[in-house]
Motif scaffolding. Sequence first.
Motif, short mmCIF file in Angstrom:
data_model
loop_
_atom_site.label_atom_id
_atom_site.label_comp_id
_atom_site.label_asym_id
_atom_site.label_seq_id
_atom_site.Cartn_x
_atom_site.Cartn_y
_atom_site.Cartn_z
N SER A 48 1.62 -1.65 8.00
CA SER A 48 1.91 -1.19 9.35
C SER A 48 0.66 -0.62 10.02
N TYR A 49 0.39 -1.06 11.25
CA TYR A 49 -0.73 -0.52 12.01
C TYR A 49 -0.45 0.91 12.45
N LYS A 50 0.81 1.22 12.74
CA LYS A 50 1.14 2.60 13.12
C LYS A 50 0.87 3.57 11.98
N ARG A 51 1.22 3.17 10.77
CA ARG A 51 0.92 4.01 9.60
C ARG A 51 -0.58 4.13 9.39
N LEU A 52 -1.30 3.06 9.69
CA LEU A 52 -2.75 3.09 9.57
C LEU A 52 -3.34 4.10 10.55
N THR A 53 -2.86 4.11 11.80
CA THR A 53 -3.39 5.07 12.77
C THR A 53 -3.03 6.50 12.38
N GLU A 54 -1.87 6.69 11.76
CA GLU A 54 -1.51 8.02 11.27
C GLU A 54 -2.43 8.45 10.13
N GLY A 55 -2.75 7.51 9.24
CA GLY A 55 -3.69 7.82 8.17
C GLY A 55 -5.08 8.13 8.70
N LEU A 56 -5.50 7.41 9.73
CA LEU A 56 -6.81 7.68 10.35
C LEU A 56 -6.82 9.07 11.00
N PHE A 57 -5.70 9.44 11.63
CA PHE A 57 -5.61 10.77 12.24
C PHE A 57 -5.68 11.85 11.17
N LEU A 58 -4.95 11.67 10.08
CA LEU A 58 -4.98 12.67 9.00
C LEU A 58 -6.38 12.81 8.43
N GLU A 59 -7.08 11.70 8.28
CA GLU A 59 -8.44 11.78 7.76
C GLU A 59 -9.37 12.46 8.76
N ARG A 60 -9.16 12.20 10.04
CA ARG A 60 -10.01 12.79 11.07
C ARG A 60 -9.87 14.32 11.13
N ILE A 61 -8.65 14.82 10.90
CA ILE A 61 -8.47 16.28 10.97
C ILE A 61 -8.72 16.96 9.63
N GLY A 62 -9.14 16.18 8.63
CA GLY A 62 -9.54 16.77 7.36
C GLY A 62 -8.48 16.78 6.27
N HIS A 63 -7.34 16.16 6.49
CA HIS A 63 -6.30 16.09 5.47
C HIS A 63 -6.45 14.80 4.68
N ASP A 64 -5.96 14.82 3.46
CA ASP A 64 -5.97 13.62 2.63
C ASP A 64 -4.83 12.71 3.08
N PRO A 65 -5.14 11.50 3.58
CA PRO A 65 -4.06 10.63 4.05
C PRO A 65 -3.13 10.14 2.94
N TYR A 66 -3.59 10.22 1.70
CA TYR A 66 -2.77 9.75 0.58
C TYR A 66 -1.87 10.84 0.02
N GLU A 67 -2.00 12.04 0.54
CA GLU A 67 -1.13 13.13 0.12
C GLU A 67 0.20 12.97 0.84
N GLY A 68 1.25 12.93 0.12
CA GLY A 68 2.56 12.72 0.72
C GLY A 68 2.93 11.24 0.67
N ASP A 69 3.85 10.87 1.55
CA ASP A 69 4.39 9.52 1.51
C ASP A 69 4.20 8.79 2.84
N LEU A 70 3.15 9.13 3.57
CA LEU A 70 2.97 8.56 4.89
C LEU A 70 2.07 7.33 4.89
N TYR A 71 0.99 7.39 4.17
CA TYR A 71 -0.03 6.33 4.22
C TYR A 71 -0.14 5.65 2.86
N HIS A 72 -0.08 4.31 2.85
CA HIS A 72 -0.07 3.58 1.58
C HIS A 72 -1.13 2.48 1.49
N GLN A 73 -1.96 2.33 2.50
CA GLN A 73 -2.88 1.20 2.53
C GLN A 73 -4.13 1.48 1.69
N PRO A 74 -4.84 0.42 1.30
CA PRO A 74 -6.05 0.60 0.48
C PRO A 74 -7.13 1.39 1.23
N PRO A 75 -7.98 2.09 0.50
CA PRO A 75 -9.04 2.88 1.14
C PRO A 75 -10.03 2.04 1.96
N LEU A 76 -10.28 0.80 1.56
CA LEU A 76 -11.20 -0.03 2.33
C LEU A 76 -10.64 -0.40 3.69
#
Length: 192
Positions: A48-76
């Motif tokens: 999902s692109y929406k989940r990707l943008t949420e993961g990008l937002f979490l990374e931008r504000i300093g949170h780990d996007p893989y913490e929790g159950d929101l973002y599942h895509q590969p790091p690359l």
Amino acid sequence: KTIMEGKREGALLFVALGLAAVIRGGLFYNDFHQYFEDRVEIISPITSYKRLTEGLFLERIGHDPYEGDLYHQPPLVLLFFSFIQDLPLASIQAVFIFLDLLLAFILFLCVRLYISKPNLSYIHDQSDINTNSTPTSTTTSTNSNLPSKYNSYLPLISVLIYLYNPWTIFSCLSKSTLILNNLVIILSLFFA
């Protein structure tokens, strides 16, 4: 293959890629992508692109996007899209169209390369069955069971099937990151 056949094949490939780009661009322009962005038949939490943008937002504000159950895509995938996240929506849609066309072009090259490679066939004697000897190469043939006059059309046919398959068009419109996964797979096949 003659020069004329090569030019014809290149022209047909160019037309197929151009028409596919126009179809995808037109569907994006007419906002058909909004219908497909939330369809569970086409996207999943992993693509999902929406989940990707949420993961990008979490990374931008300093949170780990893989913490929790929101973002599942590969790091690359996260790394790739971190470079283009600030582009306008039309540019991001153009990136997805470009990736889809690039995938089709590499598919074309893969099929053409596969057909052109000789396939070694082996013949075993009755004595070879009883012993553990290695087979000996006797003949070469191409990797297709079709008559050779059809072999020149197989790369173009495979591209047409990929580009005009509704499922791949819908995946592009939904901005599914499955396109990146498929691109990496076809690149690995091409360079294998």
